[in-house]
Design an enzyme around this catalytic site. Sequence first.
Site, PDB file in Angstrom:
ATOM      1  N   LYS A  36       0.833  -1.213   0.000  1.00  0.00           N
ATOM      2  CA  LYS A  36       0.000   0.000   0.000  1.00  0.00           C
ATOM      3  C   LYS A  36       0.866   1.261   0.000  1.00  0.00           C
ATOM      4  O   LYS A  36       0.588   2.220  -0.718  1.00  0.00           O
ATOM      5  CB  LYS A  36      -0.880   0.030   1.264  1.00  0.00           C
ATOM      6  CG  LYS A  36      -2.166  -0.717   1.143  1.00  0.00           C
ATOM      7  CD  LYS A  36      -2.998  -0.307   2.340  1.00  0.00           C
ATOM      8  CE  LYS A  36      -4.273  -1.088   2.451  1.00  0.00           C
ATOM      9  NZ  LYS A  36      -4.969  -0.766   3.705  1.00  0.00           N
ATOM     10  N   GLU A 152     -14.636   9.605  13.973  1.00  0.00           N
ATOM     11  CA  GLU A 152     -14.944  10.190  12.660  1.00  0.00           C
ATOM     12  C   GLU A 152     -16.385   9.874  12.282  1.00  0.00           C
ATOM     13  O   GLU A 152     -16.916   8.834  12.650  1.00  0.00           O
ATOM     14  CB  GLU A 152     -13.930   9.714  11.614  1.00  0.00           C
ATOM     15  CG  GLU A 152     -13.857   8.223  11.389  1.00  0.00           C
ATOM     16  CD  GLU A 152     -14.825   7.729  10.367  1.00  0.00           C
ATOM     17  OE1 GLU A 152     -15.193   8.511   9.485  1.00  0.00           O
ATOM     18  OE2 GLU A 152     -15.227   6.554  10.461  1.00  0.00           O
ATOM     19  N   GLU A 156     -18.212   6.848   3.537  1.00  0.00           N
ATOM     20  CA  GLU A 156     -17.478   6.468   2.338  1.00  0.00           C
ATOM     21  C   GLU A 156     -18.227   7.034   1.143  1.00  0.00           C
ATOM     22  O   GLU A 156     -19.454   7.091   1.141  1.00  0.00           O
ATOM     23  CB  GLU A 156     -17.412   4.945   2.209  1.00  0.00           C
ATOM     24  CG  GLU A 156     -16.388   4.354   3.138  1.00  0.00           C
ATOM     25  CD  GLU A 156     -16.368   2.841   3.077  1.00  0.00           C
ATOM     26  OE1 GLU A 156     -16.726   2.279   2.032  1.00  0.00           O
ATOM     27  OE2 GLU A 156     -16.008   2.237   4.088  1.00  0.00           O
ATOM     28  N   PHE A 250     -31.875   9.009   5.891  1.00  0.00           N
ATOM     29  CA  PHE A 250     -31.809   7.627   6.385  1.00  0.00           C
ATOM     30  C   PHE A 250     -33.187   7.005   6.553  1.00  0.00           C
ATOM     31  O   PHE A 250     -33.419   6.203   7.457  1.00  0.00           O
ATOM     32  CB  PHE A 250     -30.971   7.539   7.672  1.00  0.00           C
ATOM     33  CG  PHE A 250     -29.508   7.508   7.341  1.00  0.00           C
ATOM     34  CD1 PHE A 250     -28.864   8.650   6.891  1.00  0.00           C
ATOM     35  CD2 PHE A 250     -28.788   6.329   7.409  1.00  0.00           C
ATOM     36  CE1 PHE A 250     -27.529   8.618   6.511  1.00  0.00           C
ATOM     37  CE2 PHE A 250     -27.450   6.281   7.035  1.00  0.00           C
ATOM     38  CZ  PHE A 250     -26.832   7.432   6.595  1.00  0.00           C
ATOM     39  N   LEU A 251     -34.093   7.396   5.662  1.00  0.00           N
ATOM     40  CA  LEU A 251     -35.409   6.760   5.648  1.00  0.00           C
ATOM     41  C   LEU A 251     -35.653   6.120   4.293  1.00  0.00           C
ATOM     42  O   LEU A 251     -36.800   6.015   3.857  1.00  0.00           O
ATOM     43  CB  LEU A 251     -36.500   7.796   5.967  1.00  0.00           C
ATOM     44  CG  LEU A 251     -36.584   8.257   7.426  1.00  0.00           C
ATOM     45  CD1 LEU A 251     -37.699   9.277   7.604  1.00  0.00           C
ATOM     46  CD2 LEU A 251     -36.830   7.062   8.372  1.00  0.00           C
ATOM     47  N   GLY A 254     -34.973  -0.421   1.814  1.00  0.00           N
ATOM     48  CA  GLY A 254     -34.209  -1.188   0.838  1.00  0.00           C
ATOM     49  C   GLY A 254     -33.694  -2.491   1.421  1.00  0.00           C
ATOM     50  O   GLY A 254     -34.267  -3.022   2.378  1.00  0.00           O
ATOM     51  N   CYS A 261     -19.092  -0.347   8.690  1.00  0.00           N
ATOM     52  CA  CYS A 261     -19.361   0.387   9.945  1.00  0.00           C
ATOM     53  C   CYS A 261     -20.634  -0.059  10.648  1.00  0.00           C
ATOM     54  O   CYS A 261     -20.573  -0.603  11.745  1.00  0.00           O
ATOM     55  CB  CYS A 261     -19.418   1.875   9.641  1.00  0.00           C
ATOM     56  SG  CYS A 261     -17.935   2.447   8.816  1.00  0.00           S
ATOM     57  N   LYS A 264     -20.919  -3.788  11.923  1.00  0.00           N
ATOM     58  CA  LYS A 264     -19.915  -4.054  12.966  1.00  0.00           C
ATOM     59  C   LYS A 264     -20.221  -3.253  14.235  1.00  0.00           C
ATOM     60  O   LYS A 264     -20.143  -3.786  15.341  1.00  0.00           O
ATOM     61  CB  LYS A 264     -18.556  -3.668  12.373  1.00  0.00           C
ATOM     62  CG  LYS A 264     -17.441  -3.446  13.310  1.00  0.00           C
ATOM     63  CD  LYS A 264     -16.158  -3.196  12.547  1.00  0.00           C
ATOM     64  CE  LYS A 264     -15.967  -1.773  12.080  1.00  0.00           C
ATOM     65  NZ  LYS A 264     -15.685  -0.775  13.097  1.00  0.00           N
ATOM     66  N   LYS A 322     -22.891   0.261  -1.191  1.00  0.00           N
ATOM     67  CA  LYS A 322     -23.683   1.460  -1.508  1.00  0.00           C
ATOM     68  C   LYS A 322     -23.013   2.113  -2.709  1.00  0.00           C
ATOM     69  O   LYS A 322     -21.890   1.734  -3.062  1.00  0.00           O
ATOM     70  CB  LYS A 322     -23.748   2.402  -0.308  1.00  0.00           C
ATOM     71  CG  LYS A 322     -22.419   3.012   0.067  1.00  0.00           C
ATOM     72  CD  LYS A 322     -22.601   4.090   1.120  1.00  0.00           C
ATOM     73  CE  LYS A 322     -21.303   4.849   1.312  1.00  0.00           C
ATOM     74  NZ  LYS A 322     -21.400   5.927   2.276  1.00  0.00           N
TER      75      LYS A 322
HETATM   76  C1  UGA Z   1     -21.481   5.415   8.183  1.00  0.00           C
HETATM   77  C2  UGA Z   1     -21.964   6.725   8.826  1.00  0.00           C
HETATM   78  O1  UGA Z   1     -22.927   7.361   7.987  1.00  0.00           O
HETATM   79  C3  UGA Z   1     -20.812   7.684   9.050  1.00  0.00           C
HETATM   80  O2  UGA Z   1     -21.267   8.837   9.744  1.00  0.00           O
HETATM   81  C4  UGA Z   1     -19.731   6.983   9.886  1.00  0.00           C
HETATM   82  O3  UGA Z   1     -18.591   7.803  10.035  1.00  0.00           O
HETATM   83  C5  UGA Z   1     -19.307   5.698   9.199  1.00  0.00           C
HETATM   84  O4  UGA Z   1     -20.460   4.855   9.015  1.00  0.00           O
HETATM   85  C6  UGA Z   1     -18.304   5.011  10.081  1.00  0.00           C
HETATM   86  O5  UGA Z   1     -18.659   4.611  11.183  1.00  0.00           O
HETATM   87  O6  UGA Z   1     -17.115   4.983   9.733  1.00  0.00           O
HETATM   88  P1  UGA Z   1     -20.886   4.595   5.694  1.00  0.00           P
HETATM   89  O7  UGA Z   1     -20.805   3.221   6.261  1.00  0.00           O
HETATM   90  O8  UGA Z   1     -19.824   5.084   4.778  1.00  0.00           O
HETATM   91  O9  UGA Z   1     -20.961   5.709   6.891  1.00  0.00           O
HETATM   92  O10 UGA Z   1     -22.223   4.650   4.884  1.00  0.00           O
HETATM   93  P2  UGA Z   1     -23.655   5.340   4.950  1.00  0.00           P
HETATM   94  O11 UGA Z   1     -23.767   6.279   3.821  1.00  0.00           O
HETATM   95  O12 UGA Z   1     -23.973   5.835   6.288  1.00  0.00           O
HETATM   96  O13 UGA Z   1     -24.565   4.065   4.619  1.00  0.00           O
HETATM   97  C7  UGA Z   1     -24.559   2.926   5.457  1.00  0.00           C
HETATM   98  C8  UGA Z   1     -25.480   1.871   4.942  1.00  0.00           C
HETATM   99  O14 UGA Z   1     -26.834   2.243   5.154  1.00  0.00           O
HETATM  100  C9  UGA Z   1     -25.374   1.588   3.454  1.00  0.00           C
HETATM  101  O15 UGA Z   1     -25.396   0.198   3.281  1.00  0.00           O
HETATM  102  C10 UGA Z   1     -26.588   2.237   2.849  1.00  0.00           C
HETATM  103  O16 UGA Z   1     -27.020   1.593   1.682  1.00  0.00           O
HETATM  104  C11 UGA Z   1     -27.581   2.054   3.976  1.00  0.00           C
HETATM  105  N1  UGA Z   1     -28.695   3.041   3.970  1.00  0.00           N
HETATM  106  C12 UGA Z   1     -28.436   4.349   4.204  1.00  0.00           C
HETATM  107  C13 UGA Z   1     -29.982   2.605   3.771  1.00  0.00           C
HETATM  108  O17 UGA Z   1     -30.232   1.398   3.566  1.00  0.00           O
HETATM  109  N2  UGA Z   1     -31.011   3.514   3.814  1.00  0.00           N
HETATM  110  C14 UGA Z   1     -30.781   4.824   4.039  1.00  0.00           C
HETATM  111  O18 UGA Z   1     -31.759   5.614   4.073  1.00  0.00           O
HETATM  112  C15 UGA Z   1     -29.467   5.266   4.233  1.00  0.00           C
END
Ligand code: UGA
Length: 439
Positions: A36, A152, A156, A250-251, A254, A261, A264, A322
């Site tokens: 890396k 943080e 992603e 986040f509503l 799906g 994240c 886990k 995602k």
């Molecule tokens: C998430 C958090 O949003 C961040 O704030 C946090 O820093 C990060 O985890 C972490 O702990 O490091 P991330 O995992 O990158 O970020 O992705 P999100 O965009 O939050 O989505 C998480 C999952 O939820 C995805 O699988 C997405 O498809 C799903 N999701 C999100 C839904 O199914 N419905 C929604 O309305 C929103």
Amino acid sequence: MRNIAVAGTGYVGLSTGTCFADMGNNVTCIDISEEKIAMLQRGEAPIYEPGLNEMIVRNMKAGRLHFTTSYDEALKDVEFIFICVGTPSGVDGEADLQYVRMAAESVAHAMTHPLIVINKSTVPVGTGDWVADIVRRSQPEPMDFAVVSCPEFTREGSALYDFMNPDRVVIGSRSPEAAEKVAQLHLPLRTRIIMTDLRTAEMIKYASNAFLATKISFINEIAVICEKLGADVQEVAEGMGFDRRIGAQFLNAGLGYGGSCFPKDVKALEHMALVHGSHPALLRAVIDINRDMRRWAVYNLRELLGGKLDGKRIGLMGLAFKPNTDDIREAPALEIAHMLRNEGAHVSGYDPVAMKNVARVDNQMRLSEDAYDLADGADALLVCTEWNEFKQLDLPRLRSLMGNALIVDGRNIYDPAIMAHHGFVYRAVGRAQAGNNGN
Ligand code: UGA
């Protein structure tokens, strides 16, 4: 300008280090993987994150961003070291802290002057104190240091934007001076800074992710009820979201949450609760509902394909957990592929950026060139990831390539009326079947 080291060049470490460099600091990123670091020294990001590679190259050229495998080299003149190494799930759902331990030991051995050690990895409540113990015990000679938690909250796919435009920065420490210095580092971001103790900062991170996961499982449970009662979950979510106490984000119903994240962190919080004798009923339900959404996809495909998946050809649209990432950790697509194969289906997949990663972990998945190639001869398609490029497909062309023209939409990206107009049998999450409510 501050001198900063960052341990770990995964999604979190690399975006943190690069953003701090972009803010004018002098940053050295460390990783134990020589491969890396060699890539990064050539100006190539080992992960896909929109805008990151360009930002790395720009800051390397400006002489503000460096990469090394050596803690001795990285810690030479720095005031801060961010620990951003991975904390995967252990066997019982607890966070596995072996990489945090290694990083803390390496810091202890390499430090030659007082340091502020900042935990950015998501770590169980109490880890800050544990890291302090490890550093203290591993130092060849006693030397001053302070541990700060600064979780943080970046996503992603939009990590750089989120880093530069945070809703808040949370800083927890036993040392007010160290906390103040870490706050100063974040001042250019012009955001709210919440100062608290170490354990509370660690808990804020878990509670935030668990709450967002709860919102997703909540709307998914409502979605399944909507299907039965002939209501439309997207309109329900919209109607709820205008209430400022609820909020619209986040509503999206799906196939559930995935990634490195939420799955886990919800499990780790459940584990922490259990080992301390509480009964995390809500967290358990959140996890169960999320698992059920993967089953929802299999159930609907099976039903639409006449009750049997054996020998059926199913194409998965989107494989990343995602859109806008190549990350496939806990991706619904891969879990569903496994369940479909268990019932004898032939599964193929297409993803704009994640296929290289999929090829490494799933050698049974046939990978297609694009959505049309995927549809060619498929008995059914399942939308797993809401990539933009799927939203404006040439539907008549897609229809003509498929035998059955069955689409199960696990991310609600299409309009049921338009799909019906083009002759698709279309099923989406939480939206009434044609005929149930007069559609
Ligand atoms: C998430 C958090 O949003 C961040 O704030 C946090 O820093 C990060 O985890 C972490 O702990 O490091 P991330 O995992 O990158 O970020 O992705 P999100 O965009 O939050 O989505 C998480 C999952 O939820 C995805 O699988 C997405 O498809 C799903 N999701 C999100 C839904 O199914 N419905 C929604 O309305 C929103």
